[in-house]
Design an enzyme around this catalytic site. Structure first.
Site, PDB file in Angstrom:
ATOM      1  N   SER A  28       0.827  -1.211   0.000  1.00 53.15           N
ATOM      2  CA  SER A  28       0.000   0.000   0.000  1.00 53.15           C
ATOM      3  C   SER A  28       0.858   1.258   0.000  1.00 53.15           C
ATOM      4  O   SER A  28       0.331   2.371   0.024  1.00 53.15           O
ATOM      5  CB  SER A  28      -0.926   0.003   1.219  1.00 53.15           C
ATOM      6  OG  SER A  28      -0.189  -0.167   2.412  1.00 53.15           O
ATOM      7  N   ASN A 115      -2.216  -2.633  13.366  1.00 53.03           N
ATOM      8  CA  ASN A 115      -3.671  -2.450  13.327  1.00 53.03           C
ATOM      9  C   ASN A 115      -4.114  -1.175  14.036  1.00 53.03           C
ATOM     10  O   ASN A 115      -4.927  -0.414  13.505  1.00 53.03           O
ATOM     11  CB  ASN A 115      -4.383  -3.667  13.917  1.00 53.03           C
ATOM     12  CG  ASN A 115      -4.131  -4.914  13.088  1.00 53.03           C
ATOM     13  OD1 ASN A 115      -3.612  -4.818  11.973  1.00 53.03           O
ATOM     14  ND2 ASN A 115      -4.485  -6.075  13.610  1.00 53.03           N
ATOM     15  N   THR A 160     -39.453  27.703  -9.797  1.00 55.43           N
ATOM     16  CA  THR A 160     -39.756  26.328  -9.416  1.00 55.43           C
ATOM     17  C   THR A 160     -39.961  25.597 -10.737  1.00 55.43           C
ATOM     18  O   THR A 160     -40.419  26.219 -11.712  1.00 55.43           O
ATOM     19  CB  THR A 160     -41.035  26.214  -8.549  1.00 55.43           C
ATOM     20  OG1 THR A 160     -42.136  26.683  -9.323  1.00 55.43           O
ATOM     21  CG2 THR A 160     -40.933  27.045  -7.277  1.00 55.43           C
ATOM     22  N   HIS A 161     -39.568  24.346 -10.784  1.00 55.30           N
ATOM     23  CA  HIS A 161     -39.624  23.581 -12.041  1.00 55.30           C
ATOM     24  C   HIS A 161     -38.830  24.255 -13.159  1.00 55.30           C
ATOM     25  O   HIS A 161     -39.113  24.048 -14.338  1.00 55.30           O
ATOM     26  CB  HIS A 161     -41.073  23.372 -12.527  1.00 55.30           C
ATOM     27  CG  HIS A 161     -42.027  22.960 -11.456  1.00 55.30           C
ATOM     28  ND1 HIS A 161     -42.334  21.639 -11.185  1.00 55.30           N
ATOM     29  CD2 HIS A 161     -42.715  23.694 -10.553  1.00 55.30           C
ATOM     30  CE1 HIS A 161     -43.198  21.580 -10.173  1.00 55.30           C
ATOM     31  NE2 HIS A 161     -43.442  22.811  -9.770  1.00 55.30           N
ATOM     32  N   SER A 282     -13.319  27.703 -27.509  1.00 50.75           N
ATOM     33  CA  SER A 282     -13.443  26.531 -28.359  1.00 50.75           C
ATOM     34  C   SER A 282     -12.408  26.642 -29.465  1.00 50.75           C
ATOM     35  O   SER A 282     -12.122  27.731 -29.948  1.00 50.75           O
ATOM     36  CB  SER A 282     -14.849  26.474 -28.950  1.00 50.75           C
ATOM     37  OG  SER A 282     -14.835  25.733 -30.149  1.00 50.75           O
ATOM     38  N   LYS A 288     -17.189  31.204 -28.769  1.00 49.64           N
ATOM     39  CA  LYS A 288     -17.547  30.453 -27.566  1.00 49.64           C
ATOM     40  C   LYS A 288     -16.728  30.838 -26.345  1.00 49.64           C
ATOM     41  O   LYS A 288     -15.533  31.097 -26.419  1.00 49.64           O
ATOM     42  CB  LYS A 288     -17.346  28.952 -27.813  1.00 49.64           C
ATOM     43  CG  LYS A 288     -18.346  28.391 -28.802  1.00 49.64           C
ATOM     44  CD  LYS A 288     -19.574  27.872 -28.128  1.00 49.64           C
ATOM     45  CE  LYS A 288     -19.350  26.455 -27.637  1.00 49.64           C
ATOM     46  NZ  LYS A 288     -20.570  25.901 -27.080  1.00 49.64           N
ATOM     47  N   ASN A 290     -16.763  28.898 -22.750  1.00 49.43           N
ATOM     48  CA  ASN A 290     -17.407  27.758 -22.081  1.00 49.43           C
ATOM     49  C   ASN A 290     -17.179  27.755 -20.567  1.00 49.43           C
ATOM     50  O   ASN A 290     -16.081  28.064 -20.111  1.00 49.43           O
ATOM     51  CB  ASN A 290     -16.886  26.446 -22.668  1.00 49.43           C
ATOM     52  CG  ASN A 290     -17.270  26.272 -24.125  1.00 49.43           C
ATOM     53  OD1 ASN A 290     -18.349  26.709 -24.543  1.00 49.43           O
ATOM     54  ND2 ASN A 290     -16.403  25.668 -24.901  1.00 49.43           N
ATOM     55  N   GLU A 295     -18.774  23.153 -15.125  1.00 52.40           N
ATOM     56  CA  GLU A 295     -19.176  21.810 -15.569  1.00 52.40           C
ATOM     57  C   GLU A 295     -18.402  20.724 -14.828  1.00 52.40           C
ATOM     58  O   GLU A 295     -18.951  19.685 -14.444  1.00 52.40           O
ATOM     59  CB  GLU A 295     -18.960  21.665 -17.078  1.00 52.40           C
ATOM     60  CG  GLU A 295     -19.871  22.569 -17.898  1.00 52.40           C
ATOM     61  CD  GLU A 295     -19.427  22.610 -19.348  1.00 52.40           C
ATOM     62  OE1 GLU A 295     -20.045  21.908 -20.158  1.00 52.40           O
ATOM     63  OE2 GLU A 295     -18.465  23.338 -19.674  1.00 52.40           O
ATOM     64  N   GLN A 327      -7.382  -2.200   4.046  1.00 51.04           N
ATOM     65  CA  GLN A 327      -6.326  -1.422   3.399  1.00 51.04           C
ATOM     66  C   GLN A 327      -6.890  -0.671   2.185  1.00 51.04           C
ATOM     67  O   GLN A 327      -6.323   0.326   1.746  1.00 51.04           O
ATOM     68  CB  GLN A 327      -5.189  -2.350   2.959  1.00 51.04           C
ATOM     69  CG  GLN A 327      -4.017  -1.647   2.313  1.00 51.04           C
ATOM     70  CD  GLN A 327      -2.805  -2.557   2.202  1.00 51.04           C
ATOM     71  OE1 GLN A 327      -2.126  -2.813   3.182  1.00 51.04           O
ATOM     72  NE2 GLN A 327      -2.565  -3.080   1.013  1.00 51.04           N
TER      73      GLN A 327
END
Ligand code: ARG
Length: 463
Positions: A28, A115, A160-161, A282, A288, A290, A295, A327
């Site tokens: 590890s 441990n 709303t919605h 872009s 563009k 972006n 995102e 682990q």
């Protein structure tokens, strides 16, 4: 293979070293080297306790404690040679310590097991991470607060919605994220309080016959107390699961704000302008700009929640106490922590640089018959109509305006009285968006006076 190739830390009963694939699946060190500082902190506290209780001589303990500092500086300086044959951070540190201080290093592991050692290191790491996350969240909240303060009384559509519902204030909208992030902080604080018990001294699983002082190590490492049950202490990973759960909720919050920024910065909305520092262009479409950072923040919840599910699934059904399965607990936590920290920092940068387009927000606030509820409320208050009837009258007026391509304030008084005879001039006073938001003074409402109270409250809390 000869006996010499067996592991120097546990190879006593082995006559051969591990197969290469065994070493690959077992090691590890590739990831748990991130806990080096915590491992050395824990070992130094353990050595000091062993000396105080007379289990180790002061001379040996001092050599060990000094040697550990040398190991730490080698790791931090990047000169340390990590070895997969030594499996993990615990054995890598101890092997190097042996080279530095000689056989006395072998006494460090008295009354301890890997441990309780790994349970301790991981707990310390998660605790450090909780503190770093908390600080990052405070900075993001301050960025949202600054936005709220600048536009406490700017009107915008409330949705709303994702349909225009009622006008709200920009400040109110920004403060709703401050509330969410505040809950994220309190979740981290709760988790921290619950996890702040030291597993050190549980040893392999049953405790130890040496006269150790667990209170002393717990205190030295900033824990509230030692964990009360040695079996539970070495097998518990609740602290990691709680961290991941809180991280997932926080990432979900960030994804919602990120989504709003994506929508708001589009040409169709233009509610906000993102700074160039947090946008990209872009390669083919010159016009563009972006919202890539938004995102990516929106997407981070996928990995963070995935890591949460991953550790829950590892822990499910494990018998007490330690199993090597555990682990597999570290990588999901490391990955979630890294991604959340990055997402918060990026969001803080975006929110600090963000320009809210006041005129666009205001124009949008008035569209979509957003003050229809104000009109219905006015009919109830002024003409004593039952709300259901007021709702119907308003609906008829909205239909009339819609058919003729106008907004509610553009309807003439004759048109209105045609729908309900009692309507008078006073109605125009409630059709404006400014009046609408100013009237919503109920506790928690969108009126600028209420919003400014909340801003002042949170500023004091975060100061
Ligand atoms: N590398 C191990 C882990 O991360 C350390 C504990 C190993 N303990 C043991 N009994 N094999 O869990």
């Amino acid at each position: 293979m000869t006996k010499d190739s067996s592991n120097q830390m546990w190879g006593g009963r082995f006559s051969a070293g591990p197969d290469a694939i065994m070493e690959a699946i077992n090691a590890s060190i590739g990831f748990d080297q991130r806990m080096a500082a915590q491992d050395i902190r824990g070992s130094r506290a353990h050595a000091a306790m062993l000396a105080r209780t007379g289990i180790l001589t002061d001379k040996d303990a001092e050599a060990i404690r000094e040697g550990l500092l040398t190991v730490l500086s080698e790791i931090e300086g990047g000169t340390f040679q990590f070895s997969a044959a030594l499996e993990d951070i615990h054995m890598n540190v101890e092997a190097r310590l042996t080279e530095i201080v000689g056989p006395a290093a072998g006494r460090l592991h008295t009354a301890r097991s890997r441990n309780d050692q790994v349970a301790l290191d991981f707990r310390l790491w998660v605790r450090d991470q909780l503190d770093a996350l908390d600080a990052a969240l405070v900075k993001l909240m301050q960025a949202c607060l600054a936005q709220a303060r600048a536009g406490a009384d700017w009107v915008m559509p409330g949705f709303t919605h994702l349909q225009v519902a009622q006008p709200v204030t920009w400040g109110h909208h920004m403060m709703s994220y401050v509330e969410m992030l505040g809950r994220d902080r309190s979740r981290l604080a709760d988790a921290r309080k619950r996890m702040n018990e030291s597993p050190l001294g549980a040893a392999a699983l049953a405790g130890t016959s040496f006269p150790i002082d667990r209170d002393m190590t717990a205190e030295a490492l900033g824990f509230d107390r030692p964990a009360a049950n040695s079996l539970d202490a070495v097998s518990d990973r609740d602290f990691a699961l709680e961290f991941l759960s809180a991280a997932s909720i926080c990432a979900m919050h960030l994804s919602r704000l990120a989504e709003e920024l994506v929508i708001w910065s589009s040409a169709q909305f233009r509610f906000v302008t993102l700074s160039d520092r947090f946008s990209t262009g872009s390669s083919i479409m010159p016009q563009k700009k972006n919202p890539d950072a938004a995102e990516l923040i929106r997407a981070k919840i996928g990995r963070i929640l995935g890591n949460t599910v991953s550790l829950f699934t590892v822990m499910k059904g494990l018998p007490l106490t330690y199993s090597k399965d555990m682990q597999e607990d570290k990588e999901p936590v490391f990955e979630a922590a890294d991604n959340l920290m990055l997402a918060i920092a990026a969001m803080e940068g975006m929110m600090s640089d963000l320009t809210a387009n006041r005129e666009v927000l205001e124009a949008a606030a008035a569209s979509g018959f957003s003050t229809a509820t104000d009109l219905a409320d006015w009919l109830v208050r002024e003409l004593d109509l039952p709300f259901r009837e007021a709702h119907h009258v308003t609906g008829t007026l909205v239909g009339l305006a819609e058919k003729t391509g106008r907004d509610l304030p553009d309807l003439t008084l004759e048109e209105m009285t045609g729908v309900h005879g009692g309507i008078h001039e006073g109605v125009y006073g409630v059709l404006g968006v400014q009046n609408s938001v100013a009237s919503r003074t109920s506790y928690g409402g969108t009126a600028p006076v209420r919003v400014r109270e909340q801003i002042a409250l949170w500023e004091a809390l975060l100061a």
